[in-house]
Design a protein around this motif. Sequence first.
Motif, PDB file in Angstrom:
ATOM      1  N   ASN A   1      -8.112 -30.630  28.929  1.00 47.28           N
ATOM      2  CA  ASN A   1      -7.076 -30.727  27.897  1.00 47.28           C
ATOM      3  C   ASN A   1      -6.777 -32.199  27.650  1.00 47.28           C
ATOM      4  O   ASN A   1      -6.436 -32.924  28.587  1.00 47.28           O
ATOM      5  CB  ASN A   1      -5.785 -30.022  28.330  1.00 47.28           C
ATOM      6  CG  ASN A   1      -5.872 -28.530  28.194  1.00 47.28           C
ATOM      7  OD1 ASN A   1      -6.830 -27.989  27.664  1.00 47.28           O
ATOM      8  ND2 ASN A   1      -4.863 -27.847  28.679  1.00 47.28           N
TER       9      ASN A   1
ATOM     10  N   GLU B   1      -4.375 -34.718  25.352  1.00 49.97           N
ATOM     11  CA  GLU B   1      -3.219 -34.860  24.470  1.00 49.97           C
ATOM     12  C   GLU B   1      -3.067 -36.341  24.153  1.00 49.97           C
ATOM     13  O   GLU B   1      -2.804 -37.137  25.044  1.00 49.97           O
ATOM     14  CB  GLU B   1      -1.956 -34.331  25.147  1.00 49.97           C
ATOM     15  CG  GLU B   1      -2.006 -32.849  25.452  1.00 49.97           C
ATOM     16  CD  GLU B   1      -0.815 -32.364  26.265  1.00 49.97           C
ATOM     17  OE1 GLU B   1       0.050 -33.187  26.643  1.00 49.97           O
ATOM     18  OE2 GLU B   1      -0.757 -31.157  26.528  1.00 49.97           O
TER      19      GLU B   1
ATOM     20  N   LYS C   1     -10.034 -28.812  24.889  1.00 50.62           N
ATOM     21  CA  LYS C   1      -8.961 -28.713  23.901  1.00 50.62           C
ATOM     22  C   LYS C   1      -8.412 -30.118  23.687  1.00 50.62           C
ATOM     23  O   LYS C   1      -8.035 -30.797  24.637  1.00 50.62           O
ATOM     24  CB  LYS C   1      -7.843 -27.788  24.384  1.00 50.62           C
ATOM     25  CG  LYS C   1      -6.710 -27.659  23.389  1.00 50.62           C
ATOM     26  CD  LYS C   1      -5.657 -26.664  23.853  1.00 50.62           C
ATOM     27  CE  LYS C   1      -4.572 -26.500  22.801  1.00 50.62           C
ATOM     28  NZ  LYS C   1      -3.562 -25.521  23.223  1.00 50.62           N
TER      29      LYS C   1
ATOM     30  N   THR D   1      -5.553 -32.209  21.339  1.00 55.00           N
ATOM     31  CA  THR D   1      -4.424 -32.124  20.420  1.00 55.00           C
ATOM     32  C   THR D   1      -3.850 -33.517  20.199  1.00 55.00           C
ATOM     33  O   THR D   1      -3.925 -34.375  21.077  1.00 55.00           O
ATOM     34  CB  THR D   1      -3.311 -31.192  20.946  1.00 55.00           C
ATOM     35  OG1 THR D   1      -2.859 -31.675  22.213  1.00 55.00           O
ATOM     36  CG2 THR D   1      -3.813 -29.773  21.103  1.00 55.00           C
TER      37      THR D   1
ATOM     38  N   THR E   1     -11.384 -26.426  21.019  1.00 55.35           N
ATOM     39  CA  THR E   1     -10.180 -26.396  20.193  1.00 55.35           C
ATOM     40  C   THR E   1      -9.801 -27.832  19.871  1.00 55.35           C
ATOM     41  O   THR E   1      -9.708 -28.670  20.765  1.00 55.35           O
ATOM     42  CB  THR E   1      -9.005 -25.702  20.918  1.00 55.35           C
ATOM     43  OG1 THR E   1      -9.384 -24.373  21.249  1.00 55.35           O
ATOM     44  CG2 THR E   1      -7.761 -25.677  20.056  1.00 55.35           C
TER      45      THR E   1
ATOM     46  N   GLU F   1      -6.838 -29.798  17.438  1.00 53.31           N
ATOM     47  CA  GLU F   1      -5.672 -29.658  16.567  1.00 53.31           C
ATOM     48  C   GLU F   1      -5.065 -31.033  16.333  1.00 53.31           C
ATOM     49  O   GLU F   1      -4.847 -31.782  17.281  1.00 53.31           O
ATOM     50  CB  GLU F   1      -4.642 -28.724  17.192  1.00 53.31           C
ATOM     51  CG  GLU F   1      -5.163 -27.316  17.400  1.00 53.31           C
ATOM     52  CD  GLU F   1      -4.181 -26.398  18.109  1.00 53.31           C
ATOM     53  OE1 GLU F   1      -3.091 -26.866  18.506  1.00 53.31           O
ATOM     54  OE2 GLU F   1      -4.508 -25.213  18.250  1.00 53.31           O
ATOM     55  N   ASN F   2      -4.779 -31.328  15.061  1.00 48.69           N
ATOM     56  CA  ASN F   2      -4.342 -32.654  14.688  1.00 48.69           C
ATOM     57  C   ASN F   2      -3.338 -32.555  13.542  1.00 48.69           C
ATOM     58  O   ASN F   2      -3.464 -31.678  12.699  1.00 48.69           O
ATOM     59  CB  ASN F   2      -5.570 -33.441  14.217  1.00 48.69           C
ATOM     60  CG  ASN F   2      -5.478 -34.908  14.487  1.00 48.69           C
ATOM     61  OD1 ASN F   2      -4.522 -35.384  15.087  1.00 48.69           O
ATOM     62  ND2 ASN F   2      -6.480 -35.630  14.045  1.00 48.69           N
TER      63      ASN F   2
ATOM     64  N   SER G   1      -5.984 -29.003  11.072  1.00 46.36           N
ATOM     65  CA  SER G   1      -5.459 -30.310  10.703  1.00 46.36           C
ATOM     66  C   SER G   1      -4.583 -30.173   9.472  1.00 46.36           C
ATOM     67  O   SER G   1      -4.939 -29.464   8.533  1.00 46.36           O
ATOM     68  CB  SER G   1      -6.593 -31.300  10.427  1.00 46.36           C
ATOM     69  OG  SER G   1      -6.054 -32.575  10.156  1.00 46.36           O
TER      70      SER G   1
END
Length: 183
Positions: free
Chosen positions: A18, A20, A80, A82, A98, A100-101, A119
């Motif tokens: 992950n 971040e 993932k 993000t 995965t 995500e933005n 996004s």
Amino acid sequence: KRRKRTSRASFGRGARLNVENRAGEVVMRVWDRDAVRVTARQGARARANVRNADNVVWVTGRGMGSIDYEITVPSWMPVKVTGHYNYIQLNGMGSEVTAENVRGDIDIRGGRGFITAKSIEGHIRITGAEGKVSATAVNEHVTIENSSGELEVDATNGNNTMTGIKAAAVSVGALNGTVRYQG
């Protein structure tokens, strides 16, 4: 002035990664080792942190500045990523992905199983994915190339372009844009 810092984390099979990152870029590649290598370029107001907990490798940033990551992972590892203001590029992924933005482009090359990209203000490009692909962009385009499986694509204020597709099922939504499909 940006500092460069490299970290490594080892783990067992079945681990996940992950990432971040508030701002910057995340560029990821694969290798044949069961380890994660993280190289972070960061300013004085930001600090990258790598930790391993409960079979999850966490890469997080602290502070107010941007961090640019170069990360190398095993191809079998699910990832993932993000963030808020990021460029995300995932190369050669061989497992679940995965990304995500909020603002910034997402470029996924590879991926197997579930491939998800979201996004709000950034172009999404997915190439060579195999499995269930879900891509959602609010104010930009979605491009999917040479991918197979099931596709669920939505670009609210952008175009959907799908070429070289071998899909069992396709669901496409477009409010203010065009849909191009070849497959």
